[in-house]
Design an enzyme around this catalytic site. Structure first.
Site, PDB file in Angstrom:
ATOM      1  N   GLU A 108       1.985   3.670   3.029  1.00 25.06           N
ATOM      2  CA  GLU A 108       2.526   3.083   4.260  1.00 25.06           C
ATOM      3  C   GLU A 108       4.059   3.108   4.213  1.00 25.06           C
ATOM      4  OE1 GLU A 108       0.475  -0.682   4.587  1.00 25.06           O
ATOM      5  OE2 GLU A 108      -1.480   0.298   4.459  1.00 25.06           O
ATOM      6  N   HIS A 168       3.164  -3.803   6.772  1.00 24.29           N
ATOM      7  CA  HIS A 168       2.203  -2.722   6.544  1.00 24.29           C
ATOM      8  C   HIS A 168       2.328  -1.704   7.681  1.00 24.29           C
ATOM      9  CE1 HIS A 168      -0.567  -5.002   3.665  1.00 24.29           C
ATOM     10  NE2 HIS A 168       0.248  -5.948   4.097  1.00 24.29           N
ATOM     11  N   ARG A 189      -3.131   4.947  -1.991  1.00 24.58           N
ATOM     12  CA  ARG A 189      -3.025   3.583  -1.449  1.00 24.58           C
ATOM     13  C   ARG A 189      -2.816   2.517  -2.535  1.00 24.58           C
ATOM     14  NH1 ARG A 189      -5.495   0.061   2.758  1.00 24.58           N
ATOM     15  NH2 ARG A 189      -6.447  -1.748   1.757  1.00 24.58           N
ATOM     16  N   GLU A 245       1.772  -5.041  11.169  1.00 30.99           N
ATOM     17  CA  GLU A 245       1.266  -3.665  11.074  1.00 30.99           C
ATOM     18  C   GLU A 245       2.161  -2.844  12.002  1.00 30.99           C
ATOM     19  OE1 GLU A 245      -1.019  -2.329   9.230  1.00 30.99           O
ATOM     20  OE2 GLU A 245      -2.229  -4.004   8.473  1.00 30.99           O
ATOM     21  N   HIS A 291       0.854  -1.191   0.000  1.00 31.37           N
ATOM     22  CA  HIS A 291       0.000   0.000   0.000  1.00 31.37           C
ATOM     23  C   HIS A 291       0.891   1.242   0.000  1.00 31.37           C
ATOM     24  CE1 HIS A 291      -3.275  -2.687   1.884  1.00 31.37           C
ATOM     25  NE2 HIS A 291      -3.504  -2.550   0.596  1.00 31.37           N
TER      26      HIS A 291
END
Length: 417
Positions: free
Chosen positions: A179, A304, A234, A378, A176
C-alpha cells in the site's frame, strides 16, 4: 519459464529475480446473492486468487463487490465459471506487469533523490528522515522505537516543540507493504507540517499546542520486499514455525480479539495473525511506544489503501463503541473536508459494518487501550488502479488527506482533556 509465485511461500535463499506479473488480471465481481458468494468461495479451493478487496475469501458475502488478482492461465477457467452462472464481472487490470511499470509516471527532478511526488524506497526514506531532522532541528526529531524481524530500524518522527508536555497524535503508514500511497502520505505530512510552521495559521496553532508522532513505514521488511522482489507483497517477512510460508499480517497481530477468527490462523494466507498476540517485533515496538506515551496520545490514525474510506472501531464486533456518535460526527466532517479539494468521495463508518469484520487490528487495540479518537484512512482509489496508484496521483491524494487530518487534529485538540 513463467511461474505463478504463491503469495507467502518462502523463496530460495539464492539470488532470485523479482516476481513478474505478465498478463495477470485483476477482476471485480459483483455478487448478487448468497449462491454467487458461495460459487466464488468454492473457486478459491481450486484457483489461486490474491484478494485485493476484501482481504480474504472468508469475507466474501452476498451483495459484495470483490476485487482479486489471478494468473492469465486461470483467468479463462474463472471467466467460464462466472459466465456460466451469470455473475457480473469486469476486468479492472488486463496486464498487471504493465500497470506496475506505468505507476512510475513522474520523472525524477534529480535522479536518485527523494521526492514527494514519487514513491520512495526504504533507503531514500531513511535518508529523508535524517534530512528532516537536520533541516528542522527545533521541530523534528527522530526516535528509534525498535527494529524489525530482519533488523531494520523502526523510526518515528516527532513533530512539535521539544519543551513541555503536550497532547499528541500517533500516525502510522505502510502496515501493509504493497500500500505504497500510504507511506507517501506520512512523508508528505511531516514535510508540510514542518515547513508550514510559522506560515500556516492552523498548522502553527496545532504545533504550538500538540505533538505528532509519525511512523512513515510500519512494515519495513515487507516494504523493502515489495520494492525488490514482489510488488504485491502484504505481510512482514518473519519466519513461521512449522511452515515454509513467510510473514504475518501485522494488522491482525494486535492483542484485541486476536483469535476470534479461525480464518486468520493459516501462515500461508495474507491475513495470518501470527503465532500469538504481539508476536511480531514490529507490533511490539509500536504498542510499547504507544503505551509509554499513553498519557499524551489522544488520537491514533492509521493509513492504508485502497477504497476511499474513513473507518473507526469496532472491527471485531458489530457492537457500537460507547463514543460512536462522536466518531461518526468526526468522520462525516473529515470526509466532507477532504472532498472540498478535488471532490473525492469517501464513505465512513465502523469497520465491521462498512467493510467487513476484522480481528487483531491496530485500530481496535488503540481504542480499547483508551485512545478514543481512532481512525483508519483507506486512501485512493476505488479500484481502477488499486494498490498501483500512479505517482501523478500522489500529490492530489496527499493534499486532500492533509485537510482531513488537520481537521481531526483541531477537533482532538479542542475536545480532549
Amino acid at each position: 519459464m513463467r511461474f505463478f509465485l504463491l503469495m507467502g511461500v518462502i523463496s530460495t535463499t539464492l539470488a532470485i529475480a523479482p516476481v513478474r506479473f505478465d498478463r495477470e488480471k485483476v477482476f471485480r465481481v459483483k455478487l448478487q446473492d448468497e449462491k454467487q458468494a458461495r460459487i466464488l468461495k468454492d473457486l478459491t479451493q481450486t484457483i489461486e486468487l490474491d484478494f485485493w478487496y476484501p482481504d480474504a475469501a472468508h469475507d466474501i458475502a452476498a451483495n459484495a463487490t470483490v476485487d482479486f488478482r489471478i494468473s492469465e492461465k486461470e483467468s479463462w477457467t474463472l471467466r467460464s465459471t462466472l459466465e456460466q452462472h451469470k455473475m457480473h464481472y469486469e476486468i479492472l487490470i488486463h496486464d498487471l506487469q504493465e500497470e506496475i511499470e506505468k505507476q512510475f509516471d513522474v520523472k525524477d527532478e534529480i535522479a536518485g533523490r527523494h521526492s514527494y511526488a514519487k514513491y520512495n524506497n526504504w533507503e531514500k526514506i531513511v535518508s529523508w528522515t535524517e534530512k528532516m531532522v537536520g533541516k528542522h532541528p527545533e521541530m523534528v526529531s527522530r526516535i528509534k522505537i525498535g527494529s524489525t524481524f530482519e533488523d531494520n530500524p523502526l523510526y518515528v518522527l516527532k513533530i512539535g516543540k521539544k519543551d513541555g508536555e503536550r497532547k499528541a497524535i500517533f500516525m502510522d503508514c505502510g502496515i501493509h507493504a504493497r500500500e505504497w500511497v500510504s507511506t507517501a502520505f506520512c512523508q508528505w505530512f511531516v514535510y508540510q507540517a514542518a515547513k508550514s510552521y510559522g506560515k500556516n495559521k492552523i498548522m502553527t496553532k496545532l504545533l504550538d499546542r500538540m505533538n505528532f508522532y509519525v511512523l512513515p513505514v510500519f512494515n519495513v521488511d515487507g516494504y523493502i520486499w515489495s520494492w525488490t522482489q514482489d510488488r504485491m507483497w502484504r505481510k512482514n517477512r518473519s519466519k513461521n514455525q512449522n511452515s515454509t510460508c513467510i510473514g504475518t499480517d501485522l494488522n491482525r497481530n494486535f492483542d484485541v480479539s486476536w483469535d476470534s477468527s479461525p480464518n486468520t490462523n493459516d501462515p500461508c494466507k495474507n491475513v495470518y495473525r501470527g503465532a500469538a498476540p504481539e508476536s511480531e517485533k514490529e507490533t511490539r515496538a509500536v504498542t510499547n511506544f504507544i503505551r509509554s506515551h499513553l498519557n499524551s496520545i489522544k488520537a491514533y490514525i492509521t493509513f492504508h489503501s485502497y477504497s476511499q474510506m474513513v473507518l473507526f472501531p469496532y472491527g471485531y464486533t458489530s457492537k457500537l463503541t460507547p463514543t460512536h456518535q462522536d466518531l461518526l460526527k468526526v468522520s462525516r466532517i473529515a470526509t466532507d473536508v477532504l472532498s472540498t479539494r478535488y471532490e473525492t468521495h469517501y464513505i465512513y463508518g465502523p469497520i465491521a459494518s462498512t467493510i467487513y469484520p476484522t480481528s487483531g487490528s491496530s485500530l481496535d487495540w488503540a481504542y480499547d487501550l483508551g485512545i478514543k479518537h481512532t481512525f483508519a484512512f483507506e486512501l485512493r482509489d476505488r479500484g481502477k488502479y488499486g494498490f498501483l496508484l500512479p505517482e501523478s496521483r500522489i500529490k492530489p491524494t496527499c493534499k486532500e488527506t492533509m485537510l482531513s487530518v488537520k481537521f481531526i487534529a483541531k477537533y482532538v485538540l479542542k475536545n480532549t482533556s
